[in-house]
Scaffold this active site. Structure first.
Site, mmCIF file in Angstrom:
data_model
loop_
_atom_site.group_PDB
_atom_site.id
_atom_site.type_symbol
_atom_site.label_atom_id
_atom_site.label_comp_id
_atom_site.label_asym_id
_atom_site.label_seq_id
_atom_site.Cartn_x
_atom_site.Cartn_y
_atom_site.Cartn_z
ATOM 1 N N GLY A 138 -34.123 4.788 -2.139
ATOM 2 C CA GLY A 138 -34.766 4.023 -3.201
ATOM 3 C C GLY A 138 -36.092 4.642 -3.600
ATOM 4 O O GLY A 138 -36.363 5.809 -3.324
ATOM 5 N N CYS A 139 -36.937 3.857 -4.252
ATOM 6 C CA CYS A 139 -38.243 4.334 -4.705
ATOM 7 C C CYS A 139 -38.992 4.994 -3.545
ATOM 8 O O CYS A 139 -39.186 4.390 -2.487
ATOM 9 C CB CYS A 139 -39.057 3.171 -5.261
ATOM 10 S SG CYS A 139 -40.750 3.619 -5.717
ATOM 11 N N PHE A 140 -39.420 6.234 -3.757
ATOM 12 C CA PHE A 140 -39.973 6.992 -2.625
ATOM 13 C C PHE A 140 -41.370 6.585 -2.193
ATOM 14 O O PHE A 140 -41.816 6.981 -1.122
ATOM 15 C CB PHE A 140 -39.889 8.496 -2.863
ATOM 16 C CG PHE A 140 -40.462 9.038 -4.166
ATOM 17 C CD1 PHE A 140 -41.377 8.345 -4.938
ATOM 18 C CD2 PHE A 140 -40.064 10.296 -4.603
ATOM 19 C CE1 PHE A 140 -41.899 8.877 -6.111
ATOM 20 C CE2 PHE A 140 -40.585 10.843 -5.775
ATOM 21 C CZ PHE A 140 -41.503 10.134 -6.535
ATOM 22 N N TRP A 141 -42.070 5.772 -2.964
ATOM 23 C CA TRP A 141 -43.419 5.361 -2.547
ATOM 24 C C TRP A 141 -43.368 4.608 -1.227
ATOM 25 O O TRP A 141 -44.065 4.952 -0.271
ATOM 26 C CB TRP A 141 -44.044 4.462 -3.608
ATOM 27 C CG TRP A 141 -44.378 5.129 -4.911
ATOM 28 C CD1 TRP A 141 -44.456 6.468 -5.169
ATOM 29 C CD2 TRP A 141 -44.682 4.458 -6.139
ATOM 30 N NE1 TRP A 141 -44.790 6.672 -6.477
ATOM 31 C CE2 TRP A 141 -44.930 5.458 -7.101
ATOM 32 C CE3 TRP A 141 -44.758 3.121 -6.511
ATOM 33 C CZ2 TRP A 141 -45.258 5.160 -8.423
ATOM 34 C CZ3 TRP A 141 -45.087 2.808 -7.826
ATOM 35 C CH2 TRP A 141 -45.335 3.824 -8.770
#
Length: 295
Positions: free
Chosen positions: A80-83
């Site tokens: 998912g979103c890498f942050w």
């Protein structure tokens, strides 16, 4: 299942059954199509110049690029979103040397964020973890990977949809491959037993890093350690299902049990296992390896 989903009807009445099936068919027609991978020959051309990033990790203070110290190992995953994925990884205690976010398992060399998000580079948002296997096991990181998202969501995670949000594990050697594949089978059974997941099967892709000219390209510097930086938007699309990966001894290949035994005890997971929004709310500093793990 339809009744459980809030669609009550009399399943002994043929007319009601027909009406319900017609309603479900109409709903399925309205669902957006699952995003599809771009063909290699249709991918964007990219560029030869690597992305410029800071020399030091914003939180850990370690180098962002290799060469890495002797004995360090690499793991690349996408969930998912890498942050939030990166923050969860750098906070693991003990042996995380460095982390970075980037674009993995695609076709376009040195893609930009916009290119990756277009779906036309073939990449997924990913995290590269450099770790010391004498202090933390790849199995510890692997457990965090599985438990910190819903790996049954296909081409997306949470509200983020697209091939750039697909779940993936990319192995660098045969032992990683065996561990990734065995843990996938075990976690899929655990999710099914718990009745969790958007679908009944895990959709995580498992591929060799060597299948690609470069498995991982660094993302823009502003994405690196994003959630630790002033003014960061507190966002993470990951949807942890709060189902534990079964005990290592139950699924690990026999010949790998001693070498890759996890370092983090169950007391660590009891306190720190991923929960919805837990990464965003957590401190930016690595979890204390003493008080937090019970060591």
């Amino acid at each position: 299942q339809l009744k459980d989903a809030g669609m009550p009807f009399d399943d002994t009445n043929p007319n009601e059954c027909r009406k319900m099936l017609a309603q479900v068919a109409r709903m399925m027609q309205r669902r957006p199509a699952e995003p599809e991978m771009v063909a290699k020959e249709d991918a964007l051309p990219g560029r030869a110049t690597p992305m410029e990033v800071s020399s030091k990790h914003y939180v850990l203070g370690t180098p962002m690029r290799g060469p890495w110290p002797e004995g360090m190992r690499l793991m690349v995953f996408a969930n998912g979103c890498f942050w939030g994925s990166e923050k969860g990884a750098w906070r693991l205690p003990g042996g995380i040397y460095s982390t970075a976010v980037g674009y993995a398992a695609g076709y376009t060399p040195n893609p930009t964020y916009r290119e990756a998000c277009s779906g036309q580079s073939g990449h997924t948002e990913a995290v590269q973890v450099v770790y010391d296997p004498a202090k933390i096991s790849v199995v510890d990181i692997l457990r965090w990977f599985w438990e910190s998202h819903d790996p049954t969501q296909g081409m997306g995670q949470g509200n983020d949809r697209g091939t750039q949000y697909r779940s993936g594990l990319y192995y660098f050697d045969e032992e990683q491959k065996q561990l990734f594949e065995a843990s996938k089978i075990a976690y899929e059974k655990a999710l099914q037993a718990a009745g969790k997941g958007r679908s009944s099967a895990i959709t995580t892709e498992i591929q060799a890093a060597s299948d690609f000219p470069e498995i991982f390209y660094y993302a823009e510097d502003y994405h690196q350690q994003y959630l630790a930086k002033p003014g960061a938007r507190p966002y993470c699309s990951a949807e942890p299902l709060q189902v534990s990966l079964p005990p290592f001894e139950e699924w690990a290949p026999e010949e790998l049990k001693e070498k890759h035994r996890p370092f983090l005890p169950e007391s660590f997971w009891a306190k720190n296992a991923p929960k919805p929004h837990s990464v965003i709310r957590a401190s930016n500093e690595p979890i204390c390896s003493c008080a937090e793990t019970g060591a």
